[in-house]
Design an enzyme around this catalytic site. Structure first.
Site, PDB file in Angstrom:
ATOM      1  N   GLU A  42       0.695  -1.562   0.056  1.00 39.67           N
ATOM      2  CA  GLU A  42       0.206   0.279   0.188  1.00 39.67           C
ATOM      3  C   GLU A  42       0.812   0.951   0.329  1.00 39.67           C
ATOM      4  O   GLU A  42       2.036   1.236   0.802  1.00 39.67           O
ATOM      5  CB  GLU A  42      -0.977   0.235   1.132  1.00 39.67           C
ATOM      6  CG  GLU A  42      -2.079   1.332   1.011  1.00 39.67           C
ATOM      7  CD  GLU A  42      -2.984   1.425   2.610  1.00 39.67           C
ATOM      8  OE1 GLU A  42      -3.794   1.686   2.622  1.00 39.67           O
ATOM      9  OE2 GLU A  42      -2.126   0.401   3.467  1.00 39.67           O
ATOM     10  N   LYS A 114      -9.857   0.696  -1.905  1.00 33.23           N
ATOM     11  CA  LYS A 114     -10.711   0.348  -0.793  1.00 33.23           C
ATOM     12  C   LYS A 114     -11.862   0.075  -0.046  1.00 33.23           C
ATOM     13  O   LYS A 114     -12.219   1.401  -0.032  1.00 33.23           O
ATOM     14  CB  LYS A 114      -9.265   0.851   0.276  1.00 33.23           C
ATOM     15  CG  LYS A 114      -8.761   0.128   1.576  1.00 33.23           C
ATOM     16  CD  LYS A 114      -7.812   1.130   2.292  1.00 33.23           C
ATOM     17  CE  LYS A 114      -7.233   0.465   3.604  1.00 33.23           C
ATOM     18  NZ  LYS A 114      -6.442   1.378   4.096  1.00 33.23           N
ATOM     19  N   CYS A 156      -5.254  -3.233   3.535  1.00 34.82           N
ATOM     20  CA  CYS A 156      -4.622  -3.373   4.751  1.00 34.82           C
ATOM     21  C   CYS A 156      -5.918  -3.407   5.735  1.00 34.82           C
ATOM     22  O   CYS A 156      -6.227  -4.792   5.456  1.00 34.82           O
ATOM     23  CB  CYS A 156      -4.011  -2.013   4.467  1.00 34.82           C
ATOM     24  SG  CYS A 156      -2.675  -1.696   5.484  1.00 34.82           S
TER      25      CYS A 156
END
Length: 278
Positions: A42, A114, A156
């Protein structure tokens, strides 16, 4: 097929970050004519400081210097590249944290924005993280068909939401890539156990590529420990500290064997979230 995760210590210097990734791809250990999947972490091209710094580098779908640079690397080094995350403009003044997947000709196979934003308090030097101030959450799943299997994408903080990973498995994923920048505090507590749990639940290969160490003179600290976890929950490759590669060769016959012997998807009596894959 060989999977290679690149652990980085990215900074606010985009050109230095690009140069590091380029230097590592030049040295990438590989066999001739063997498919190569590379996963970057990321914020691989811009990390540290306040998230609002992402805004000045935000591109659009048709014009992004960061996207072009990463696509060119995939083509130059002839790798399938899951290109970490870069900022892409949303309509409300914020940006998406977007992960692109390029083939070995630099062609875009798909992208993922995301879904879950890191709005938490952590007992570290930064203390308060509010990604939603800068980032707009995504609204779709992404599972991409490749010559070596189907690859789902997550980023993440998504790792904490098991329903997303089950939805990726139901959409056909064999591998789930997770570009990440876990904090040292949360990573030490939960990173490995979450990767292993998601791998066991989905019976997929989990590919967790992370940031590591002190960034920008200590303003941020990340956990590292990039790792590949197989569908039985075994860690088959890991780079705990420092920058560089974590690599493993994988064979989908092992995945198929595990799924055949323990068909958990067929046994599960709950319904997965209704998000349409793209």
């Amino acid at each position: 097929m060989q999977i290679s995760l690149l652990q980085c210590q990215s900074s606010r210097d985009v050109q230095a970050n690009l140069a590091f990734i380029d230097s590592q791809l030049k040295l990438l250990p590989r066999e001739p004519n063997e498919p190569q999947l590379v996963v970057l972490p990321e914020c691989c091209l811009l990390f540290g400081g306040h998230e609002s710094q992402q805004l000045q580098y935000a591109g659009s779908e048709h014009q992004s210097e960061l996207k072009t640079a990463l696509a060119n690397m995939a083509k130059q080094y002839q790798v399938y590249l899951i290109a970490g995350t870069i900022p892409m403009r949303a309509n409300d003044g914020r940006v998406f944290s977007r992960c692109y997947f390029f083939d070995d000709h630099g062609v875009t196979l798909g992208h993922y924005d995301k879904l879950h934003l890191f709005d938490v308090d952590v007992a570290d030097g930064t203390k308060t993280y509010r990604e939603s101030d800068t980032f707009h959450p995504g609204n779709h799943l992404c599972v991409i068909d490749t010559p070596f299997g189907k690859v789902g994408l997550a980023i993440c903080y998504d790792i904490r939401f098991g329903d997303l990973f089950r939805a990726l498995r139901l959409a056909g994923a064999d591998y789930i890539a997770l570009p990440s920048a876990f904090t040292k505090v949360t990573g030490e507590a939960h990173w490995q156990v979450l990767l292993q749990a998601r791998a066991i639940e989905t019976q997929c290969y989990l590919l967790g590529a992370g940031q590591w160490g002190q960034h920008n003179q200590g303003s941020r600290e990340t956990w590292g420990h990039s790792m590949i976890v197989d569908p039985w929950g075994r860690v088959i490759a890991q780079r705990a500290t420092e920058c560089g590669w974590a690599q493993a060769k994988v064979d989908l016959s092992e995945l198929q064997r595990i799924r055949q012997q323990m068909p958990v998807i067929g046994h599960n009596r709950f319904i997965a979230p209704q998000l349409a894959p793209v």
